[in-house]
Each structure stands twice: as C-alpha cells, then as structure tokens.
Design an enzyme around this catalytic site. Structure first.
Site, short mmCIF file in Angstrom:
data_model
loop_
_atom_site.label_atom_id
_atom_site.label_comp_id
_atom_site.label_asym_id
_atom_site.label_seq_id
_atom_site.Cartn_x
_atom_site.Cartn_y
_atom_site.Cartn_z
CD GLU A 254 18.34 -104.25 82.09
OE1 GLU A 254 18.12 -103.34 81.27
OE2 GLU A 254 18.54 -105.42 81.74
CB THR A 298 17.22 -102.90 76.84
OG1 THR A 298 17.85 -103.57 77.92
CG2 THR A 298 16.38 -101.77 77.38
CG HIS A 413 22.36 -104.86 82.80
ND1 HIS A 413 23.38 -105.73 82.49
CD2 HIS A 413 21.73 -104.59 81.63
CE1 HIS A 413 23.37 -105.97 81.19
NE2 HIS A 413 22.38 -105.30 80.65
CG HIS A 473 15.41 -108.20 78.79
ND1 HIS A 473 16.35 -108.65 79.68
CD2 HIS A 473 15.83 -106.97 78.41
CE1 HIS A 473 17.30 -107.77 79.82
NE2 HIS A 473 17.02 -106.71 79.07
C1 GP9 Z 1 21.95 -100.51 78.02
C2 GP9 Z 1 20.81 -101.07 78.76
C3 GP9 Z 1 20.97 -102.53 78.99
O1 GP9 Z 1 21.77 -99.25 77.55
O2 GP9 Z 1 19.65 -100.77 78.10
O3 GP9 Z 1 20.88 -103.25 77.85
P1 GP9 Z 1 20.60 -104.82 77.80
O4 GP9 Z 1 21.93 -105.50 77.94
O5 GP9 Z 1 19.67 -105.17 78.91
O6 GP9 Z 1 19.99 -105.02 76.47
MN MN Z 2 17.72 -104.76 79.62
#
Ligand code: GP9
Ligand code: MN
Length: 634
Positions: A254, A298, A413, A473
């Site tokens: 992440e 994501t 995140h 990302h």
């Molecule tokens: C949520 C995780 C995060 O399931 O994949 O999502 P993002 O906000 O990074 O797209």
């Molecule tokens: Mn993500």
C-alpha cells in the site's frame, strides 16, 4: 373542498417521518454499517428522511385525494419491500443489491436455497410503518390529504430538492469524489441512502450497458494488429519458464513509493529490508517502475496488473465494468493448474472486489471475515500488516500448489496512523502531517514484509515460490509538494519531479536464482502480466494486452499514464511539457511553438491511441467476442 376538515399533519410528511425512521433503524441496527465519526452518524441519520421526503412529496401533485393516498400507500409498501430485500440480501452477502447482482443467476440461486433461513419472524416489524400509513390513508383521507395551490406543490418539490442537495453536499464533504470514485457500496449507502444509491446504480449500469450494446467485435482486428505491430515483443526471454510450477506470491504494498528506497529520514534508514532486497542476488529490482493508476487507486493497480489493460480516466473500472469478460492473469494461471486467491483484510465489497474477482477468476478471496480482528491488533484502516501476514500463513498452507496469491497490505494507508509501540523510526518534521507520518508506517510495512519472508520459510513455502512486491500507487499527493521539496532538498517540485515521484518499487524475488540485479529500464504496472506469465512458462501470443515482458529488450520503450502523460526511455511528457528524461531539461512546452511537433509528439500519439484501444475493449466488453484458444505448444 371541504373547508371544515381539519388537516392535522399531511400524510406525505408523516409517511416521510415514519418511513425515514424505519430506514434509519434498519441502517443502524439491522445492517452492520461502520461509522467512524459524528459527521458520518449525522449523515446516516439525515439521509433516510431526505430520500423518503423526496419520494412521498411527489404525491402532492395528484389533485384527486384518492390518488394521492394510493400513491403514498403503495410507495410505502414498495419502499419497504425494497429495504427488506436488501436486508435479506445483506444477511447473506454483507453487501447491497446491485442491478447486475440481481440478474446474476448464481447469486439468485444461492439466495433461493437459503432465503428461508434468512427470514426471521420479527421481520414483520419492518413493515409496521407501511401498515400504519396504509391504515391512516384509508381511514383519515380527509384529514391527511393535501390540496395545495401550484405554489404549494412547487414549494414541496423545491424543499425536497434542497434537502437532497444538502445531503449530497455533506456527503461530498465527508467523502470527496464519492460519486466519481464510487469506491464502496457501503459508503454510498451510508452517505446518500439506499434509495438514491439504487438510482445511482441503475444510472451507471444503464450507461455501461448502452456502450456495450453498440459494440460488435468489429473493433478487434485493428486493435490486435496494433498490438502485434507495436506492442508485443518476443516472449522468449532468458527467464521464460524460470518460475514454472512455482507458487507466485504477489505483495501489493500500500502506497509504497520509490523515493523511500535506499533513503533516510532523520538520519535513519527507512526500509532496511527492502534495501537489502535491492542488492540481493535472487532479486530483480526495478528502479524506474511507474504506477499507472487513476481514481481507482488500489483497484486500478490490481486491474492493470491482472489484465495489462488501462484503467478508466474517471471512476474505478472495478466498479463500472466488474461484470465484463476478461482474460486476466489469474485465469491464464488457472488454466496452467494454479489455484488463485487474494488476501486482504478489508470488507469484500470495497472496490467491488467481490464481484470483479469472479470475472478475473480469483477462486478464493480471504477478506476481513477471514481474520481475527481486535482493537489491539488493528490501527487506521484495520488489521495491522504484521498480524495480517501472520494470520494468512495457515490459509496459504492449506492451498493446493502451485498457487497464485495476492496480498494487499493496509497499514501504510493514508492517514498513516500507527501505534507508538509499532514505531521503529521517528516521524519527519515538516508542515505536512501526512508526509511526517508516512515514514514510520512505511518502516512498519517493511518489517511486516520481512517477517512474512521469515514465516514463509518456516512454513516451508519459500523455496517453491517466487515473491513479487509492488507499490500500488503514490501515498503522498501533490498537496504535500512543499513538504516533499523540503524532504528531497529541492526548491520546488516541478512537473518533472512529480512524475518521477510516481515511481513505485517493483521486485521479483526468485529463491535460489542467483542472477538478480537492479534493472533501470522504464517499466510499469502494465508490464506485470506478460512478465509473470512468461516467468511461469505460459505463452501469451494469442492474448491481448498492452505491456511488455520486463526481462526482454524487445519493448515499446515507454510507459503511458492514464491522463496521456508518458515516460519513455529518452523523454518525459507531462503537463504539456516535453522533458529530457535524463537531465530533466525542458525540450518544449505548451507555450512553445514547438509544442505541436516535438520529439514527444510521436510517442504521445501512440499513447493516446493505446489508451483509446484499451477503453474500447473495456467499454465494449470486447473480450466476449474473442476465443482465447489454449496456447499452442512451442
Ligand atoms: C482498500 C485498500 C485501500 O481495500 O485497498 O484502497 P485505496 O484507498 O488505496 O484505493
Ligand atoms: Mn492503495
């Protein structure tokens, strides 16, 4: 009109209150909707009344009392039935009904057999409001029907629209880009309400269906020709088959960006484990690897990785085209005997994963319900990464080999929260809280991945697997450019710097391989599918995709961003400026007369064509017209 009759409270208002209240009770107590703050609680409380009023207020336009009453009564019954269907569906799937799901035979069949077990006697209570409304409408018509002048009707209508606008405004404030990003049904329902959500879902669905209807497959030969001439390279790299029959463990890290690799904060190393991997003899590390995601974050990175197609320029293709026919990496691996799975400790409907994973041929989705989650072992978005990996190991051991398993981490995140005890390095000190907090959570993820490697060894899974790690990302957006320039010791972040910051790490770790090295060619998420399939010894000459095998020199030589920007071996085009990739010098800019025709132009044209082809495939659902024959043996 009988001037003597007493109008107590108009039925459309009373019905809005009763029905709104019922809806709220269902949201609050019958569905497990998570509320993180007061604002969310407030929105959840407001929206049932807003949608109820919006609908019941239509009744004032019927001048005949009996019609007015009939409209309100039937609306209350139909509305209750819709809520109840959603409730029963939710009990089984912890999700809300979507138009496609309604017509998906497998879901309907699932529901059909189990529906009775999902119905409770006390469910009758969910219809009490409708019964009361029904009775009042019959018995006290005179007292509760209204007979508004035109101005009164217009007032009721304006009132409902104002309320709706207010609701949407709050929702957008609480969740920016709620509608364009459309990331989670639960978010939509809790922000705009179940009924508005259904209207939205029907609108999106109809748009998608119309585009699909107009496609007939005649678009394909031109696209295939282009891919043959301009994209596909020779599939026989030296590494073709190097991971044949090995498990593929894919870690989607992440928000991990390349600028933290081999770098320090406050004099301390940020990612010691990943740094080690960059020099490891079993690891290929790609230092000029770009993410290519847009609003779908994501989910876009998953989409690009699994399909080697581009994501949408608006919204998340996971959401809008979850039902399409794809020919994704998991499907091709499955044909080769792989068992495919995803591990992610989030709610399964997030990004519509539960639906699109079926189209991608992911056999098993270990979602939030597969994990033991407590207050102690979670932070920020949920289960902490270390716990998550640890709890995943037994599941992984239970899989048939070879398997393809994707792990999507969560701790790193935004807003990068971390408990004190998990912080191995200090926060940075700048005007951006986001950037400051980013470093310790990145370190935490680095440690989590290190522990995961060790656990894989202990579990006896390591030797027979290859491990791929990719940043999904960026985590630090342009909003933090000032702090970022301070951290990188630059005067400012130029568009050139910014696109270079879109690099995310990509590692391919092959235990025992011994020939790993740092790869500096331009690469991107679009390349992962052909790269991994070739490693697994799977031919792709009949496939349709836009990337290249990263272990082969025979490549396109550029990476296209969804917004038309690109990074090529020699140039970078972003913000209407054409840069020299190596030096960062401006070759031509928008204000330049040269802009129309410079060294970037021919690549830009290709990029635009490619993005358009990819869109045609997705919007037209064109793969339904393709027979992807099993590959001939070479
Ligand atoms: C949520 C995780 C995060 O399931 O994949 O999502 P993002 O906000 O990074 O797209
Ligand atoms: Mn993500």
């Amino acid at each position: 009109m009988d001037n003597n009759r007493r109008v107590n409270i108009p039925l459309y208002v009373l019905a809005s209150i009763l029905f709104g209240l019922k809806t709220y009770i269902v949201y609050r107590f019958a569905l497990s909707i998570e509320l993180d703050n007061i604002m969310q609680e407030a929105i959840l409380f407001i929206n049932p009344f807003v949608s109820a009023f919006l609908f019941f207020a239509i009744s004032v336009w019927f001048s005949k009392q009996s019609r007015q009453m009939k409209f309100i009564r039937y609306s209350a019954v139909i509305g209750s039935v819709i809520i109840y269907f959603n409730l029963v569906f939710y009990r089984s799937f912890t999700d809300f009904i979507t138009v496609p799901q309604l017509f998906q035979t497998s879901n309907a069949a699932d529901l059909g057999t189990s529906v009775l077990t999902l119905v409770e006697w006390y469910d009758l209570a969910f219809f009490i409001d409708a019964i009361i409304i029904w009775m009042i409408s019959k018995r006290f018509t005179d007292r509760v029907a209204v007979d508004y002048e035109k101005s009164g009707k217009v007032f009721a209508l304006s009132m409902s629209l104002v309320l709706l606008a207010g609701n949407f405004f709050l929702a957008e404030m609480e969740r920016p880009q709620l509608f364009t990003r459309a990331f989670d049904r639960e978010y939509l329902v809790k922000n705009i309400g179940l009924f508005n959500y259904h209207v939205y879902d029907i609108a999106v669905h109809s748009k998608v269906k119309t585009q699909r209807v107009f496609a007939d497959g005649n678009e394909l030969p031109e696209i295939q020709q282009y891919i043959h001439d301009k994209v596909r390279g020779n599939e026989r790299s030296e590494l073709f088959g190097a991971a044949e029959d090995k498990n593929i463990i894919f870690i989607s890290a992440e928000s991990l960006q390349t600028f933290v690799i081999n770098n320090e904060v406050n004099g301390e190393t940020i990612t010691p484990f990943l740094n080690e991997l960059t020099e490891d003899e079993d690891t290929y590390y790609f230092e000029n690897f770009y993410h290519q995601t847009q609003q779908g974050k994501t989910s876009d990175s998953e989409f690009i990785t699994e399909n080697s197609l581009y994501p949408s320029s608006r919204g998340a293709v996971f959401f809008t085209h979850g039902e399409n026919e794809y020919h994704a990496m998991p499907e091709m691996l499955e044909e080769k005997g792989y068992e495919t799975s995803v591990f992610h400790a989030n709610n399964k409907s997030f990004w519509n994963r539960d639906q699109i994973y079926q189209s991608l041929h992911i056999d098993e989705f270990y979602d939030v319900d597969s994990y033991e989650i407590t207050d102690e072992n979670s932070v920020g978005w949920g289960l902490k990464d270390k716990e998550y990996f640890e709890q995943s190991i037994p599941y992984l051991q239970s899989l048939d080999q070879p398997f393809y398993s994707k792990f999507i981490t969560l701790t790193n995140h935004f807003p990068f929260e971390l408990d004190e005890e998990d912080m191995s390095i200090d926060r940075y000190d700048s005007n951006s809280n986001t950037l400051n907090s980013y470093f310790p959570t990145v370190r935490y993820m680095d440690e989590a991945i290190e522990e995961f490697f060790a656990d894989l060894k202990d579990a006896g899974l390591y030797e027979d697997s290859i491990i791929v790690i990719m940043g999904d990302h960026d985590g630090i957006s342009a909003n933090h450019n000032k702090a970022m320039s301070m951290y990188l010791d630059k005067d400012e972040i130029t568009p050139y710097d910014y696109i270079q910051l879109q690099r995310v790490p990509f590692f391919v770790h092959i235990p025992g391989h011994g020939e790993g090295k740092v790869m500096d060619e331009v690469a991107g998420q679009i390349d992962i599918k052909p790269t991994l399939l070739h490693l697994a010894g799977i031919h792709t000459s009949n496939d349709i995709y836009f990337g290249n095998d990263l272990f082969h020199d025979d490549r396109k030589g550029y990476i296209a961003m969804r917004n038309g920007d690109f990074v090529s071996d020699d140039y970078i085009s972003t913000n209407g400026i054409c840069y020299d990739r190596g030096s960062g010098e401006v070759i031509a800019s928008q204000s330049d007369e040269l802009e129309e025709d410079n060294v970037c132009t021919p690549i830009k044209d290709k990029v635009e064509l490619e993005l358009d082809y990819s869109d045609q495939i997705i919007y037209g659902d064109l793969f339904r017209f393709v027979d992807f024959d099993p590959e001939p043996e070479h």
